[in-house]
Design a protein around this motif. Structure first.
Motif, short mmCIF file in Angstrom:
data_model
loop_
_atom_site.label_atom_id
_atom_site.label_comp_id
_atom_site.label_asym_id
_atom_site.label_seq_id
_atom_site.Cartn_x
_atom_site.Cartn_y
_atom_site.Cartn_z
N GLY A 253 0.65 -1.29 0.13
CA GLY A 253 0.02 -0.03 -0.08
C GLY A 253 0.77 1.38 -0.06
N MET A 254 2.17 1.24 -0.43
CA MET A 254 3.10 2.37 -0.17
C MET A 254 3.40 2.67 -1.77
SD MET A 254 3.14 2.79 2.87
CE MET A 254 4.53 4.11 3.22
N TRP A 255 3.52 3.76 -1.94
CA TRP A 255 3.87 4.61 -3.41
C TRP A 255 5.10 5.37 -3.20
CZ3 TRP A 255 1.08 2.76 -7.28
CH2 TRP A 255 -0.16 2.12 -7.04
N SER A 256 5.94 5.33 -4.03
CA SER A 256 7.52 5.90 -4.19
C SER A 256 7.07 7.29 -5.13
CB SER A 256 8.44 5.01 -4.66
OG SER A 256 9.42 5.92 -4.81
N VAL A 257 7.14 8.36 -4.78
CA VAL A 257 6.85 9.61 -5.40
C VAL A 257 8.07 10.59 -5.51
CG1 VAL A 257 5.42 11.77 -5.16
CG2 VAL A 257 4.47 9.39 -4.35
N ARG A 258 8.16 10.63 -6.85
CA ARG A 258 9.21 11.56 -7.52
C ARG A 258 8.68 12.90 -7.59
NH1 ARG A 258 14.44 11.64 -8.94
NH2 ARG A 258 14.56 9.33 -9.37
N LEU A 259 9.40 13.82 -6.83
CA LEU A 259 8.80 15.30 -7.13
C LEU A 259 9.42 16.02 -7.99
CD1 LEU A 259 7.86 16.16 -3.41
CD2 LEU A 259 6.48 15.39 -5.04
N ASN A 260 10.84 15.84 -8.05
CA ASN A 260 11.91 16.41 -8.83
C ASN A 260 13.01 15.67 -9.04
OD1 ASN A 260 13.41 17.50 -6.72
ND2 ASN A 260 12.10 19.11 -6.42
N GLU A 261 14.12 15.90 -9.40
CA GLU A 261 15.27 15.15 -9.69
C GLU A 261 16.06 14.87 -8.26
OE1 GLU A 261 16.46 13.39 -12.24
OE2 GLU A 261 14.81 13.95 -13.23
N ASP A 262 15.53 15.77 -7.23
CA ASP A 262 16.42 15.65 -6.06
C ASP A 262 15.36 15.24 -5.00
OD1 ASP A 262 18.71 16.98 -7.03
OD2 ASP A 262 17.96 18.85 -6.87
N GLN A 263 14.15 15.14 -5.09
CA GLN A 263 13.28 14.68 -4.01
C GLN A 263 12.26 13.39 -4.40
OE1 GLN A 263 13.24 16.56 -1.18
NE2 GLN A 263 14.24 18.30 -2.03
N ARG A 264 12.64 12.40 -3.44
CA ARG A 264 11.54 11.23 -4.02
C ARG A 264 11.24 10.73 -2.22
NH1 ARG A 264 10.49 7.01 -7.39
NH2 ARG A 264 11.89 7.67 -8.94
N ILE A 265 10.04 10.52 -2.06
CA ILE A 265 9.40 10.01 -0.79
C ILE A 265 8.38 9.02 -1.06
CG2 ILE A 265 9.91 12.23 0.38
CD1 ILE A 265 6.96 12.80 0.00
N VAL A 266 8.25 8.33 0.10
CA VAL A 266 7.32 7.13 0.21
C VAL A 266 6.13 7.39 0.63
CG1 VAL A 266 6.90 4.85 0.67
CG2 VAL A 266 9.15 5.43 -0.17
#
Length: 357
Positions: A253-266
């Motif tokens: 139920g978790m999703w890896s989210v990229r916001l820009n080249e420097d930011q990725r969160i779950v």
């Protein structure tokens, strides 16, 4: 299943060739406090006037206790209406203001006196029955306006921004009084407001309107914690809105989210956000824990603190995210002290959710 006391089905209101309301559909149960919430010009007061019968509907129907009252005159609908300005008669005493509607209905003197006395007792104004509106405080005048509507024994109460003319401290006190009164009476209240805090604090259900249509409807917690759209997230409270460039499943139920080249969160989500077009991330400031550069971990936002604003019980920290475009607004986080330089933001509360544009 009990029948709702108020039911709106595809209600529309037109002015010439322009549709200003609808189609709008929602229902209210007995004893429910519903707030119609939205920015100025969204149609919430017009919709309330349609329910009261002061504005005709051009389509759909309005049902009260199962009866279609869409074409009924206002005095036949058994609804009580409290105006923003209170609209009290300055030359009449409190008791005579409350009795005014009963006299129009040619209610007998003994019955009028009895019902006025009972209603003033209910709103705590029996000792002020012989005073005039100019001799009352703002809160007392508001209670007279409510009593004048209640004495007619309406099936539901309609309130058009009844607290907006009060000062801030009295408004907080009166919204607690009004909610307690509604619960004691077990009466359905439909309340128009543009004040998000007021709607969140008083309501069982909130109907958020935008340009005459329902944008989202639900409990205060659902509206605040799980906004459907960017409009709701931005209008209800304060939110950081971040456009997502890429979403990938991360399992459980978790999703890896990229916001820009420097930011990725779950982030956790109940359903695939890609299928519902939820390509924006809404994060409430109170759901972010802020720490210095030494607290950076694998799933947190990083950036530079560029300022702060002291607010008494909290400090707002403004953070320029790494990789953000130069014209992007800073992220806002709540903290108990100010920060300078490089910081890390970790999502610690429930106020992070995927929303549609």
């Amino acid at each position: 299943m009990t029948r709702p006391i108020l039911n709106l089905v595809d209600v529309t209101r037109d002015y010439g060739n322009a549709t200003v309301i609808g189609p709008v559909s929602f229902s209210a149960e007995q004893g429910e406090f519903i707030s119609l919430l939205g920015p100025s010009g969204c149609g919430k007061s017009t919709l309330l006037r349609c329910i009261a019968g002061f504005e005709p509907v051009n389509g759909g129907r309005i049902e009260l206790n199962g009866k279609d009252v869409s074409r009924e005159a206002p005095h036949r609908r058994r609804v009580g209406l409290v105006f923003q300005s209170f609209a009290l008669f300055p030359h009449l005493t409190v008791a005579r203001n409350v009795a005014f509607g009963l006299r129009l209905r040619r209610t007998g003197k003994e019955e009028t006196a009895r019902r006025v006395g009972e209603t003033l007792e209910l709103v705590g104004l029996s000792h002020l029955a012989d005073r005039y509106p100019a001799q009352l405080s703002g809160g007392q005048q508001q209670r007279v306006a409510i009593a004048r509507a209640l004495v007619l024994r309406p099936e539901i109460m309609l309130l058009d921004e009844p607290l907006s003319s009060l000062d801030a401290k009295l408004r907080l006190h009166m919204r607690r009084e009004l909610r307690a009164m509604q619960q004691d009476l077990n009466m359905t209240f439909v309340h128009v407001t543009h004040d998000q805090d007021e709607a969140l604090a008083m309501s069982d259900k909130i109907v958020v309107l935008s340009e005459g249509r329902i944008e989202q409807m639900g409990s205060p917690r659902e509206i605040y914690d799980r906004p459907d759209t960017r409009f709701i997230a931005d209008f209800i409270g304060s939110s950081n809105l971040l456009e997502i460039s890429e979403i990938e499943p991360a399992g459980d139920g978790m999703w890896s989210v990229r916001l820009n080249e420097d930011q990725r969160i779950v982030i956790a989500a109940d359903a695939d956000p890609r299928q519902s077009g939820r390509h924006w991330l809404s994060i409430r400031p109170e759901s972010l824990s802020i720490g210095g550069e030494d607290t950076v971990s694998g799933s947190c936002l990083t950036g530079t603190a560029i300022g702060h604003s002291y607010g008494g019980d909290r400090t707002e920290i403004f953070v320029r995210l790494d990789g953000a475009q130069s014209d992007a607004p800073p992220i806002v986080a709540h903290a108990d002290r100010s920060f300078d330089g490089r910081v890390a933001l970790t999502i610690t509360g429930p106020g992070a959710t995927f929303v549609r544009a």
